[in-house]
Write a protein that holds these residues in place. Structure first.
Motif, PDB file in Angstrom:
ATOM      1  N   GLN A  58      -1.472  11.141  -2.016  1.00  0.00           N
ATOM      2  CA  GLN A  58      -0.084  11.553  -1.840  1.00  0.00           C
ATOM      3  C   GLN A  58       0.026  12.650  -0.787  1.00  0.00           C
ATOM      4  OE1 GLN A  58       0.989  12.647  -5.927  1.00  0.00           O
ATOM      5  NE2 GLN A  58       2.208  10.786  -5.994  1.00  0.00           N
ATOM      6  N   TYR A  82       0.781  -1.226   0.000  1.00  0.00           N
ATOM      7  CA  TYR A  82       0.000   0.000   0.000  1.00  0.00           C
ATOM      8  C   TYR A  82       0.820   1.287   0.000  1.00  0.00           C
ATOM      9  CZ  TYR A  82      -3.856  -3.090   1.121  1.00  0.00           C
ATOM     10  OH  TYR A  82      -4.787  -4.085   1.080  1.00  0.00           O
ATOM     11  N   PHE A  83       2.090   1.216   0.373  1.00  0.00           N
ATOM     12  CA  PHE A  83       2.889   2.435   0.526  1.00  0.00           C
ATOM     13  C   PHE A  83       4.070   2.473  -0.436  1.00  0.00           C
ATOM     14  CE2 PHE A  83       0.879   1.933   4.685  1.00  0.00           C
ATOM     15  CZ  PHE A  83       0.373   3.205   4.876  1.00  0.00           C
ATOM     16  N   ARG A  84       4.339   3.696  -0.925  1.00  0.00           N
ATOM     17  CA  ARG A  84       5.483   3.924  -1.790  1.00  0.00           C
ATOM     18  C   ARG A  84       6.074   5.288  -1.425  1.00  0.00           C
ATOM     19  NH1 ARG A  84       4.242   4.038  -8.045  1.00  0.00           N
ATOM     20  NH2 ARG A  84       3.371   6.031  -7.463  1.00  0.00           N
ATOM     21  N   GLY A  97       4.970  10.702  -0.230  1.00  0.00           N
ATOM     22  CA  GLY A  97       4.572   9.364   0.190  1.00  0.00           C
ATOM     23  C   GLY A  97       3.255   9.036  -0.474  1.00  0.00           C
ATOM     24  N   ASP A  98       3.165   7.857  -1.057  1.00  0.00           N
ATOM     25  CA  ASP A  98       1.942   7.411  -1.724  1.00  0.00           C
ATOM     26  C   ASP A  98       1.266   6.342  -0.880  1.00  0.00           C
ATOM     27  OD1 ASP A  98       2.199   8.896  -4.118  1.00  0.00           O
ATOM     28  OD2 ASP A  98       3.603   7.430  -4.905  1.00  0.00           O
ATOM     29  N   TYR A  99      -0.033   6.471  -0.734  1.00  0.00           N
ATOM     30  CA  TYR A  99      -0.834   5.431  -0.094  1.00  0.00           C
ATOM     31  C   TYR A  99      -1.864   4.966  -1.112  1.00  0.00           C
ATOM     32  CZ  TYR A  99      -4.220   3.057   2.822  1.00  0.00           C
ATOM     33  OH  TYR A  99      -5.075   2.122   3.342  1.00  0.00           O
ATOM     34  N   TYR A 100      -1.753   3.695  -1.515  1.00  0.00           N
ATOM     35  CA  TYR A 100      -2.649   3.150  -2.528  1.00  0.00           C
ATOM     36  C   TYR A 100      -3.950   2.712  -1.887  1.00  0.00           C
ATOM     37  CZ  TYR A 100       0.839   3.475  -6.105  1.00  0.00           C
ATOM     38  OH  TYR A 100       1.727   3.977  -7.008  1.00  0.00           O
ATOM     39  N   HIS A 138      -4.328   6.553  -5.795  1.00  0.00           N
ATOM     40  CA  HIS A 138      -3.516   6.701  -4.591  1.00  0.00           C
ATOM     41  C   HIS A 138      -3.511   8.143  -4.110  1.00  0.00           C
ATOM     42  CE1 HIS A 138      -0.609   7.006  -7.949  1.00  0.00           C
ATOM     43  NE2 HIS A 138       0.037   7.864  -7.195  1.00  0.00           N
TER      44      HIS A 138
END
Length: 124
Positions: free
Chosen positions: A62, A26-28, A50-53, A60
């Motif tokens: 951000q 879920y996170f990038r 930070g990305d949360y899908y 997502h």
């Protein structure tokens, strides 16, 4: 006149880079930087998003923080849905100009459409 002039705009030098680091399902994390210079004026920005899908794979949220060297902190948030992106950011002045702006920053809103061609992207 606008059309008749011998003035040449100085060359702008630009260096930018970044990475997309998958932390889990879920996170990038997306660190990035940009350095640009033109006619003796230099701008340096660096930071990370930070990305949360969300449940849907192509959507997502951000949230990020950036710093424009000797000038401002930039708080940014946004939503990406397929090829569409909307971001809202706020610049918080951190330089001597804060006295003139009474420490008030500025909002920016951006809307983007990006269509990427299929390409190989290494995954780490």
């Amino acid at each position: 006149s606008f059309f008749v002039t011998n003035y040449r705009l100085p060359i702008r030098f630009l260096l930018n880079g970044g990475a997309k680091i998958k932390l889990d399902e879920y996170f990038r994390l997306e660190p990035s930087f940009i350095v640009q210079q033109q006619a003796g004026v230099r701008e340096i920005n660096f930071g990370a998003l930070g990305d949360y899908y969300l449940l849907e794979e192509n959507t997502h949220f951000q949230l990020g923080l950036f710093y424009r060297w000797q000038d401002a902190f930039i708080i940014q948030t946004g939503l990406v849905y397929r090829e569409y992106m909307i971001h809202v950011s706020y610049d918080v002045n951190a330089s001597y100009l804060a006295a003139f702006s009474q420490s008030r920053g500025a909002f920016e809103i951006s809307v983007s459409y990006t269509r990427e061609k299929a390409r190989y992207v290494p995954s780490f």
